[in-house]
Design a protein around this motif. Structure first.
Motif, PDB file in Angstrom:
ATOM      1  N   ASP A  61     -79.324  40.149 -51.301  1.00  0.00           N
ATOM      2  CA  ASP A  61     -79.017  39.974 -52.721  1.00  0.00           C
ATOM      3  C   ASP A  61     -77.496  39.953 -52.846  1.00  0.00           C
ATOM      4  OD1 ASP A  61     -78.525  40.285 -55.504  1.00  0.00           O
ATOM      5  OD2 ASP A  61     -80.415  41.359 -55.768  1.00  0.00           O
ATOM      6  N   ASP A  62     -76.947  38.925 -53.465  1.00  0.00           N
ATOM      7  CA  ASP A  62     -75.489  38.823 -53.536  1.00  0.00           C
ATOM      8  C   ASP A  62     -74.881  39.888 -54.443  1.00  0.00           C
ATOM      9  OD1 ASP A  62     -74.597  37.030 -56.319  1.00  0.00           O
ATOM     10  OD2 ASP A  62     -76.703  37.092 -55.730  1.00  0.00           O
ATOM     11  N   GLU A  63     -75.690  40.489 -55.307  1.00  0.00           N
ATOM     12  CA  GLU A  63     -75.183  41.540 -56.186  1.00  0.00           C
ATOM     13  C   GLU A  63     -75.406  42.915 -55.553  1.00  0.00           C
ATOM     14  OE1 GLU A  63     -76.964  41.157 -59.991  1.00  0.00           O
ATOM     15  OE2 GLU A  63     -75.952  39.277 -60.461  1.00  0.00           O
ATOM     16  N   SER A  84     -79.050  45.077 -55.012  1.00  0.00           N
ATOM     17  CA  SER A  84     -79.581  45.492 -53.710  1.00  0.00           C
ATOM     18  C   SER A  84     -79.655  47.006 -53.597  1.00  0.00           C
ATOM     19  CB  SER A  84     -78.720  44.915 -52.578  1.00  0.00           C
ATOM     20  OG  SER A  84     -77.380  45.371 -52.663  1.00  0.00           O
ATOM     21  N   ASN A 107     -75.304  41.264 -48.661  1.00  0.00           N
ATOM     22  CA  ASN A 107     -74.874  40.689 -49.931  1.00  0.00           C
ATOM     23  C   ASN A 107     -74.257  39.313 -49.733  1.00  0.00           C
ATOM     24  OD1 ASN A 107     -73.950  43.993 -50.301  1.00  0.00           O
ATOM     25  ND2 ASN A 107     -75.469  43.107 -51.680  1.00  0.00           N
ATOM     26  N   ASP A 108     -74.256  38.853 -48.487  1.00  0.00           N
ATOM     27  CA  ASP A 108     -73.745  37.530 -48.143  1.00  0.00           C
ATOM     28  C   ASP A 108     -74.815  36.802 -47.333  1.00  0.00           C
ATOM     29  OD1 ASP A 108     -72.544  35.299 -46.932  1.00  0.00           O
ATOM     30  OD2 ASP A 108     -70.610  36.305 -46.727  1.00  0.00           O
ATOM     31  N   PRO A 109     -75.387  35.703 -47.869  1.00  0.00           N
ATOM     32  CA  PRO A 109     -76.455  35.012 -47.158  1.00  0.00           C
ATOM     33  C   PRO A 109     -76.038  34.469 -45.796  1.00  0.00           C
ATOM     34  CG  PRO A 109     -75.703  33.715 -49.038  1.00  0.00           C
ATOM     35  CD  PRO A 109     -75.091  35.065 -49.168  1.00  0.00           C
ATOM     36  N   ASP A 135     -83.213  37.391 -52.840  1.00  0.00           N
ATOM     37  CA  ASP A 135     -82.744  36.941 -54.149  1.00  0.00           C
ATOM     38  C   ASP A 135     -82.800  35.417 -54.194  1.00  0.00           C
ATOM     39  OD1 ASP A 135     -81.678  36.964 -56.681  1.00  0.00           O
ATOM     40  OD2 ASP A 135     -79.616  37.265 -56.021  1.00  0.00           O
ATOM     41  N   MET A 172     -78.112  32.714 -55.533  1.00  0.00           N
ATOM     42  CA  MET A 172     -76.940  33.274 -54.864  1.00  0.00           C
ATOM     43  C   MET A 172     -75.897  32.172 -54.711  1.00  0.00           C
ATOM     44  SD  MET A 172     -78.652  35.608 -51.828  1.00  0.00           S
ATOM     45  CE  MET A 172     -79.652  34.242 -51.181  1.00  0.00           C
ATOM     46  N   ASN A 206     -78.586  29.395 -51.955  1.00  0.00           N
ATOM     47  CA  ASN A 206     -79.644  30.082 -52.692  1.00  0.00           C
ATOM     48  C   ASN A 206     -80.784  30.464 -51.752  1.00  0.00           C
ATOM     49  OD1 ASN A 206     -81.505  27.893 -52.437  1.00  0.00           O
ATOM     50  ND2 ASN A 206     -80.687  26.928 -54.285  1.00  0.00           N
TER      51      ASN A 206
END
Length: 242
Positions: free
Chosen positions: A8-10, A14, A35-37, A55, A58, A62
């Protein structure tokens, strides 16, 4: 013990999910939070999780694009999203579940129950005859490369937006950026049937049919799939020939 990864980027999102998952500490352990795909892409294979809480929206990559870049994966997916949009029906079909933020604890409990059922069913393996067969193979092109699979190893193919997700008997999942309609024509003579607008099933792996307006199919991994009333007659002709 199930192994989980959160992407999850947020950070806030997360962290909150991780706290709520502590209620399931006896059956599920969070192995990593990303938090970084792009960082998750390089690490998730070696972590070998049972489930990814993913998520949808993102920046940069995405949730759909993340799975496509990954190519194939052996974990289940539970989507988390703040957007209750038209894509949610596709997410419901292609994932164990989707959770709309803020995540409700009862809905999370239901998702974990479905996850355990899906993981238990997915542990079944293909027979040696299927694994050794060089016939009836299908090439699936992904961002990572081209996978060659036996058609008989396909449990089902599900639509997710403009992608198709292949669920295989060895619990592997492959995401391809082609529509379900294309694969419907490729598989039509192989005892596969599109039983509703979003799912093609391998009829050889159906273990039970429940009666209803269209009915419901139970697959060998425990997944239940609704049959569209318009597809019921075609299904009956194949499953129960006169």
């Amino acid at each position: 013990m199930l192994k989980a990864v959160i992407l999850d980027d947020e950070i806030r999102g997360s962290t909150l999910l991780n706290r709520k998952l502590e209620a399931f500490a006896e059956e599920l352990q969070v192995e990593a939070i990303f938090n970084d795909p792009f960082k998750a892409l390089s690490k998730i294979v070696e972590l070998d999780p049972d489930v990814l809480f993913l998520d949808v929206e993102m920046p940069g990559l995405n949730g759909f694009q993340f799975l496509e870049k990954l190519g194939s994966f052996n974990f289940q997916v539970i989507f988390t999203t703040a957007y209750d949009t038209y894509t949610l029906e596709a997410l419901r079909l292609s994932a164990v579940d989707y959770l709309v933020k803020p995540i409700d604890e009862d809905e999370l409990h239901t998702a974990i129950f479905r996850l355990k059922k899906r993981v238990a069913g997915g542990m079944k393996r293909t027979s040696s005859a299927d694994q050794n067969s060089a016939l009836n193979r299908l090439a699936l092109s992904t961002a990572e490369g081209i996978y060659f699979i036996n058609k008989s190893s396909i449990r089902r193919v599900e639509a997710m937006s403009n992608y198709s997700i292949f669920y295989l008997q060895d619990a592997k999942t492959i995401m391809v950026s082609r529509t379900l309609k294309e694969y419907e024509s490729i598989l039509q003579d192989e005892n596969f049937l599109r039983v509703n607008r979003s799912v093609i099933v391998n009829l050889n792996l159906v273990v039970k049919y429940r009666k209803g307006e269209g009915g419901t199919l139970e697959m060998d991994d425990g997944v239940e799939i609704e049959v569209s009333p318009s597809k019921k007659m075609a299904l009956m002709k194949i499953m129960f020939p006169v």
